[in-house]
Structures are given as structure tokens and as C-alpha cells.
Design an enzyme around this catalytic site. Structure first.
Site: not given
Ligand code: FMN
Length: 407
Positions: A39, A121, A142, A144, A170, A179, A271, A295, A298
Site C-alpha cells: 500500500y 489528508s 488536504q 478530496y 487534490t 495499484r 494538487k 500522485h 499511484r
């Protein structure tokens, strides 16, 4: 009489030698179960973007100038008006509690001890109030910006009321990057535990103990958006990972960002900018800064390396906004190159997670101090007085010929 210091030390074992960021990476890998390691350290699909973030630094060589006699270089700068002791900030990373249970609190405290700031985050393992309560300085938040406008407005209001003044939005998560390593190791949706994975976790007794006792896994900051119920332990973790799927923002657009700009009274950064035209758009809608970022490799595999995208972004926006960059910064010379290409500062993600996994809060301070020492040495050897003074004249293409006649 002063005791004479012995010139050679004898030890039975040399112990762990943690000299550079890669040493912390190897040590972190030993300390974390594979599920967590993939991860943290993995990237999208074939890892081309992830590896490109590192290899692209080699496209430039540093041109040193000698006999300047400047002494020790000054590393200090400001970002969004916040004074920093070095041009390095900590990027937002979700689920830090998986690597070390005190995750965000430890990282934020370490950031201020090191004279910099942590970007908390939306997917943090500690709430925005907990991090604010455990620190003296105002850190960055940050977001989302998914969900209804009422939810986004309430998350922004909550961050503002808790004392966060710099907002990072972001925008490179319109869908989740694939991933594959994570999926193979059971960190997909839903997370898959096998008997071996449980045993493997138990082979890391300190990690397993903290994981079971403290259960600082999930993303309580998301619960601020009214999405995650405050369930305990693994239940909360699974719920949080499910929520991360919904956090992806396929319909997010410039109108949403403008709407947020009108509501946020402090400095605001976007971002995940890689295209110079997007950087210009960000400046046009009143952003204070852009963060050039893929990122950490990722999201979109085969994305351009962040350091490669930086010069065109800087050229496009000039002094209209502050330009930061993250992705693959592991050496002082990497930072020097970004500054020379016009970045105001760089951000690091995985390196401080390695620090967290190895020595907790102390480990993050150690990692930042390694980069500080390396940057100082690189600037001294390059022959500049300060981090702010370095410019493109200090770089040459790896296989190019140095131009003469710099003033
Ligand atoms: C484990 C992990 C979790 C991340 N979570 C977030 C996140 O919640 N929000 C975000 O904007 N970026 C997130 N990122 C991306 C980082 O902010 C940053 O862009 C990236 O890690 C920089 O690359 P580096 O790790 O090579 O320094 C995450 C990165 C990692 C490694």
C-alpha cells in the site's frame, strides 16, 4: 584534564546504518507486513510513472561553481506566507496509522520540530481536531472535494474553525489508479485476509500489537464529511477503504474549484497539476499555488515524471502562483534541481512514512534532517548562498555542454 577520545570504536554489531532515505525505505520494509508495505510503496500498473519520478532526476546534471567563499547556505523560505526552515513539506498521505499507529499526529509534530508543515489528508487516521490539539502550529489541510456541496462546505468549515489556514485540493483522483501490487496482496476492495496474511502480520509483533490495541487505521477525517460511521477497528478500516472508492471525483470540474475558492478565506493550492494550461487556469481562478504531482505514480501510469513537468508549469504561470512539486524526492540534489527549475519548495510522501515505520515521530525528524543536510551540502558544493538563489543556470542536460558566461 579532558579525556582523550578513542580514535576507533569497537562494537559487537555495527547495528542498523540509517544514512539516507533508501536506508529508511529498506528498514521500513522489514518492519511492515507485506499488505501494508505494498500500500505504501506501490504504484499504478507497470510502475512506469513511479520509477520515472526517480529516473527523471538524472536528466539534469548540476553545474558547480567554485571559490565563492559564501559559507553555509541559507535554506529558509516561505510557502503560502508560512516561514519554513527548509524548502520541504510533508505531502498528504492517507491511512498513515497503518504504518505507525500515531501516524498523522506524529508526522505533524515532527514537521513542526523540523521547522516545516504537514499536510493532513482527508483520509487521515487521526481527526483534524486531534492533530490540531497535538500541535502548536497551523498545518495544511488536504481535501478530496467529493460529495454534495453541503458536505464539502461543512468539511471546509470544520477545517477552518479548527485553525487550518492553507487548503490543498487534490484533483488527480477522478478515478482510482490500479495499484496491482495492493490488489494482489489483499488491499483491494474488499480487503482479503488469508491465514498466511494473518501469520505474516504476526511476524511483525510490534506492528501487530499497535494495530490491535490502538486500531488507528481508518480515516476519521472522512467521517467529518458525514460518510463514515464511527465503528471500531477493522470494521472502520474496511468502511473507510470502501469510502475511498466513493471519494473519487469523476465529475469534479473547474466550476467546483471556483466555488470552493469563493468560500475558503485562506491560501488555496491545487494538487495534481501536470499540464501548464491547467496551471494557468488555476491562477486565473485565484489559486495561490499549484502542486505539480502525479500522485507519486499511484494514479495514471505512464504519466510524465513530476520533475519533468515542472519547468513548463513554472514558465506558464511565472510569479502568479507559488509552484510546489512532489514525486520521487529522495536526495538533497533532487531538491536542488526542483528549486533550480523554479519550484518554491518540494513535498515528500513515502520518505516520511518510512520514517514513521522505523522510528515514529523521531523517524520523521530524522528523514527531514537527512534531506536538510544533503541539500545544504549540495548547495555549498554548487556554490550558492541560499536555496532561493539557485536557478536554471546551475543545471545542464546530463549529456549537454555547460554554457559559459554566467554572471
Ligand atoms: C501511501 C500513500 C497515500 C497517499 N494518500 C494521499 C492522500 O490521501 N491525498 C493526496 O492528495 N495524496 C496522497 N498521496 C500522494 C502524496 O500526497 C504525494 O503526492 C506522493 O506520495 C509524492 O510522491 P513520493 O511518495 O515519491 O514522495 C499518497 C501517497 C502515498 C504513498
Amino acid at each position: 584534564m579532558a579525556r582523550r577520545q578513542s580514535i576507533i570504536q569497537f562494537k559487537l554489531r555495527a547495528g542498523e546504518s540509517l544514512i539516507n532515505i533508501d536506508d529508511y525505505r529498506r528498514a521500513a520494509r522489514r518492519r511492515l507486513p507485506q499488505m501494508v508495505w505494498t500500500y505504501v510503496d506501490g504504484g499504478a500498473e507497470d510502475l512506469v510513472a513511479l520509477r520515472g519520478n526517480r529516473s527523471a532526476f538524472s536528466e539534469w546534471a548540476v553545474r558547480a561553481s567554485v571559490l565563492k567563499g559564501y559559507g553555509e547556505p541559507d535554506l529558509s523560505t516561505t510557502v503560502a506566507g508560512v516561514p519554513l526552515s527548509l524548502p520541504v513539506l510533508l505531502s498528504p498521505t492517507g491511512f498513515t496509522g497503518l504504518s505507525y499507529w500515531k501516524g498523522d499526529v506524529a508526522a505533524a509534530r515532527a514537521a513542526e520540530r523540523a521547522g516545516t508543515r504537514y499536510a493532513l489528508s482527508s483520509a487521515s487516521s487521526w481527526t483534524i481536531e486531534e492533530v490540531a490539539g497535538a500541535t502548536r502550529e497551523d498545518h495544511f489541510f488536504q481535501l478530496y472535494p467529493s460529495g454534495t456541496s453541503a458536505e464539502v462546505a461543512s468539511a471546509m468549515e470544520r477545517a477552518w474553525n479548527t485553525g487550518y489556514r492553507v487548503l490543498i485540493v487534490t484533483v488527480d483522483t477522478s478515478t482510482r489508479g490500479s495499484r496491482e501490487g495492493e490488489r494482489r496482496k489483499g488491499m483491494g476492495m474488499p480487503p482479503v485476509l488469508t491465514p498466511w496474511r494473518v501469520v505474516e502480520g504476526a511476524f511483525h509483533p510490534k506492528w501487530a500489537f499497535d494495530f490491535m490495541v490502538h486500531q488507528r487505521i481508518a480515516a476519521p477525517a472522512l467521517s467529518s464529511l458525514g460518510k463514515i460511521r464511527q465503528t471500531g477497528g477493522m470494521g472502520r478500516a474496511v468502511e473507510a477503504i470502501e469510502e475511498m472508492e466513493r471519494v473519487m471525483q469523476p465529475t469534479l470540474n473547474w466550476g467546483d474549484v471556483e466555488w470552493m475558492r469563493e468560500r475558503w478565506k485562506g491560501p488555496m493550492f491545487i494538487k495534481g497539476i501536470m499540464d501548464p494550461a491547467d496551471a494557468v487556469h488555476a491562477a486565473d481562478v485565484g489559486m495561490d499555488g499549484v502542486i505539480v504531482s502525479n500522485h507519486g505514480g499511484r494514479q495514471l501510469d505512464h504519466a510524465q515524471a513530476s520533475i519533468a513537468a515542472l519547468p513548463a508549469v513554472v514558465d506558464a504561470v511565472g510569479d502568479r502562483v507559488e509552484v510546489l512539486v512532489d514525486g520521487g524526492f529522495r536526495r538533497g540534489t533532487d531538491i536542488l534541481k526542483a528549486l533550480a527549475l523554479g519550484a518554491r519548495a518540494v513535498m515528500i510522501g513515502r520518505p516520511y512514512i518510512y520514517g514513521l515505520a522505523v522510528h515514529g515521530e523521531e523517524g520523521v525528524v530524522e528523514v527531514v534532517d537527512i534531506l536538510r543536510d544533503e541539500l545544504k551540502r549540495a548547495l555549498t558544493l554548487t556554490g550558492v548562498r541560499s536555496a532561493q538563489e539557485v536557478d536554471r543556470s546551475h543545471l545542464v542536460p546530463r549529456h549537454g555542454v555547460a554554457q559559459s558566461g554566467r554572471g
